[in-house]
Design an enzyme around this catalytic site. Structure first.
Site, mmCIF file in Angstrom:
data_model
loop_
_atom_site.group_PDB
_atom_site.id
_atom_site.type_symbol
_atom_site.label_atom_id
_atom_site.label_comp_id
_atom_site.label_asym_id
_atom_site.label_seq_id
_atom_site.Cartn_x
_atom_site.Cartn_y
_atom_site.Cartn_z
ATOM 1 N N ASP A 232 -11.818 41.453 18.063
ATOM 2 C CA ASP A 232 -11.371 40.115 18.478
ATOM 3 C C ASP A 232 -10.604 39.422 17.348
ATOM 4 O O ASP A 232 -10.855 39.679 16.172
ATOM 5 C CB ASP A 232 -12.592 39.278 18.887
ATOM 6 C CG ASP A 232 -12.199 38.048 19.703
ATOM 7 O OD1 ASP A 232 -11.050 38.000 20.198
ATOM 8 O OD2 ASP A 232 -13.041 37.143 19.830
ATOM 9 N N HIS B 194 -1.554 41.719 18.664
ATOM 10 C CA HIS B 194 -2.061 42.911 19.356
ATOM 11 C C HIS B 194 -1.469 44.176 18.747
ATOM 12 O O HIS B 194 -2.154 45.186 18.585
ATOM 13 C CB HIS B 194 -1.738 42.841 20.850
ATOM 14 C CG HIS B 194 -2.432 41.706 21.554
ATOM 15 N ND1 HIS B 194 -3.769 41.433 21.366
ATOM 16 C CD2 HIS B 194 -1.988 40.772 22.434
ATOM 17 C CE1 HIS B 194 -4.113 40.376 22.104
ATOM 18 N NE2 HIS B 194 -3.047 39.958 22.762
ATOM 19 N N LEU C 116 -15.369 63.378 16.006
ATOM 20 C CA LEU C 116 -15.671 61.980 16.338
ATOM 21 C C LEU C 116 -15.417 61.815 17.826
ATOM 22 O O LEU C 116 -14.452 62.376 18.341
ATOM 23 C CB LEU C 116 -14.740 61.034 15.555
ATOM 24 C CG LEU C 116 -14.803 59.550 15.933
ATOM 25 C CD1 LEU C 116 -16.029 58.877 15.306
ATOM 26 C CD2 LEU C 116 -13.551 58.798 15.479
HETATM 27 C C1 IPE Z 1 -13.531 40.282 24.194
HETATM 28 O O1 IPE Z 1 -12.606 39.455 23.567
HETATM 29 C C2 IPE Z 1 -12.850 41.432 24.819
HETATM 30 C C3 IPE Z 1 -12.073 42.285 23.932
HETATM 31 C C4 IPE Z 1 -12.016 42.256 22.633
HETATM 32 C C5 IPE Z 1 -11.353 43.293 24.621
HETATM 33 P P1 IPE Z 1 -12.202 38.054 24.202
HETATM 34 O O2 IPE Z 1 -11.437 37.355 23.145
HETATM 35 O O3 IPE Z 1 -11.543 38.227 25.502
HETATM 36 O O4 IPE Z 1 -13.636 37.393 24.401
HETATM 37 P P2 IPE Z 1 -14.070 35.974 24.950
HETATM 38 O O5 IPE Z 1 -13.692 35.946 26.395
HETATM 39 O O6 IPE Z 1 -13.350 34.951 24.155
HETATM 40 O O7 IPE Z 1 -15.527 35.939 24.748
HETATM 41 C C1 IPE Z 2 -8.702 40.540 21.051
HETATM 42 O O1 IPE Z 2 -7.958 39.520 20.480
HETATM 43 C C2 IPE Z 2 -7.842 41.483 21.844
HETATM 44 C C3 IPE Z 2 -8.066 41.446 23.289
HETATM 45 C C4 IPE Z 2 -8.941 40.723 23.913
HETATM 46 C C5 IPE Z 2 -7.229 42.319 24.062
HETATM 47 P P1 IPE Z 2 -7.697 38.176 21.253
HETATM 48 O O2 IPE Z 2 -6.422 38.322 22.016
HETATM 49 O O3 IPE Z 2 -8.867 37.776 22.039
HETATM 50 O O4 IPE Z 2 -7.469 37.185 20.032
HETATM 51 P P2 IPE Z 2 -7.966 35.683 19.909
HETATM 52 O O5 IPE Z 2 -9.422 35.665 20.228
HETATM 53 O O6 IPE Z 2 -7.151 34.893 20.872
HETATM 54 O O7 IPE Z 2 -7.676 35.345 18.498
HETATM 55 MG MG MG Z 3 -10.490 36.610 21.647
#
Ligand code: IPE
Ligand code: IPE
Ligand code: MG
Length: 248
Positions: free
Chosen positions: A27, A44, A138
């Site tokens: 995240d 990303h 792995l």
């Molecule tokens: C959780 O991240 C899912 C992934 C990393 C794929 P999100 O950023 O979507 O999580 P929430 O919804 O804020 O908890």
């Molecule tokens: C996690 O990073 C990646 C996915 C959920 C695909 P986020 O896109 O949730 O990044 P933040 O939480 O907005 O920083």
């Molecule tokens: Mg996020």
């Protein structure tokens, strides 16, 4: 009261200094991009670099299973442009990397509800899984359109289809063999980057006794040293699985 256990019929796992299975919620890509004045998509893209680093670092440290949350069943709520970008990135990375994974002895798996993916992507995934099936260095699992609740529900459905009689009287092991990750031991160490302290519908069943580690480090900044910090924290935990210290 009966003295025999009515909770888990699962034996407690063997504990090593190095976690056998690490599961990560990657995240913070969006926030990383924002702090660098870049569009979210750039975050990303950078996140993919961290995936490469994590895979290499796990191999070096002899972690056997690495599971990465790439797209949750709730991420469909994001703006359509971001969803399409993530899907394209996923297919592109698959296309470029699966052969490299194979050359490096890595078994590749995807868990999640694939019915929403296009046919080409599903074929890519299945081919990649087949090609790498006997690799042992792995096991890299990508959770894509995955949700912990979906997993438990699909397991119940599949168990019921296979063995309708079981539904009135089944134990944990009857059901767990139908979970998406039945090929792997449950995670020893869970890592969430990006500062949030929640599970976000990741491996709900499988995380029941996993050691949880949360870090503010944003996923694109997560490197080999960050992984070592997480493992160090893991090594300081006492995993009791319900018992008391004196019994260990
Ligand atoms: C959780 O991240 C899912 C992934 C990393 C794929 P999100 O950023 O979507 O999580 P929430 O919804 O804020 O908890
Ligand atoms: C996690 O990073 C990646 C996915 C959920 C695909 P986020 O896109 O949730 O990044 P933040 O939480 O907005 O920083
Ligand atoms: Mg996020």
């Amino acid at each position: 009261m009966h003295v025999t256990s009515s909770s888990s019929n699962k034996t407690t796992p063997k504990i090593d200094m190095i976690p056998q299975h690490v599961a990560i919620i990657m995240d913070g890509n969006g926030r990383w991009a924002r702090t660098h004045s870049l569009p979210r998509m750039a975050g990303h893209k950078r996140g993919v670099e961290s995936v490469r680093t994590a895979v290499k670092s796990c191999i070096k440290r002899k972690v056997n299973y690495l599971t990465l949350y790439a797209f949750s069943s709730e991420n469909w709520r994001r703006p359509i442009e971001e969803i399409s970008f993530l899907m394209q990135l996923f297919t592109l990375v698959l296309d470029q990397e699966v052969i490299k994974l194979h050359e490096n002895g890595i078994r590749f798996k995807v868990i999640g509800d694939l019915t929403k993916f296009d046919q080409k992507t599903i074929e890519f995934i299945r081919n990649g899984e087949e090609m790498t099936a006997s690799n042992t260095r792995l096991t890299l699992t990508i959770a894509a359109n995955y949700g912990g609740r979906w997993d438990i529900m699909q397991a119940i459905q599949r168990m019921h289809t296979k063995n309708p009689g079981l539904i009135n009287n089944f134990v944990e092991n009857d059901l767990s063999q139908y979970l998406a990750m039945s090929y792997a031991p449950e995670p020893d160490l869970f890592i969430r980057t990006g500062g949030e302290q929640r599970i976000s519908n990741f491996l709900l069943w499988q995380l029941s006794y996993t050691e949880l580690y949360f870090t503010d480090t944003l996923w694109p900044d997560f490197n080999a040293d960050s992984l070592d910090l997480a493992i160090k924290s893991y090594q300081q935990r006492e995993r009791r699985f319900g018992r008391i210290s004196e019994q260990l």
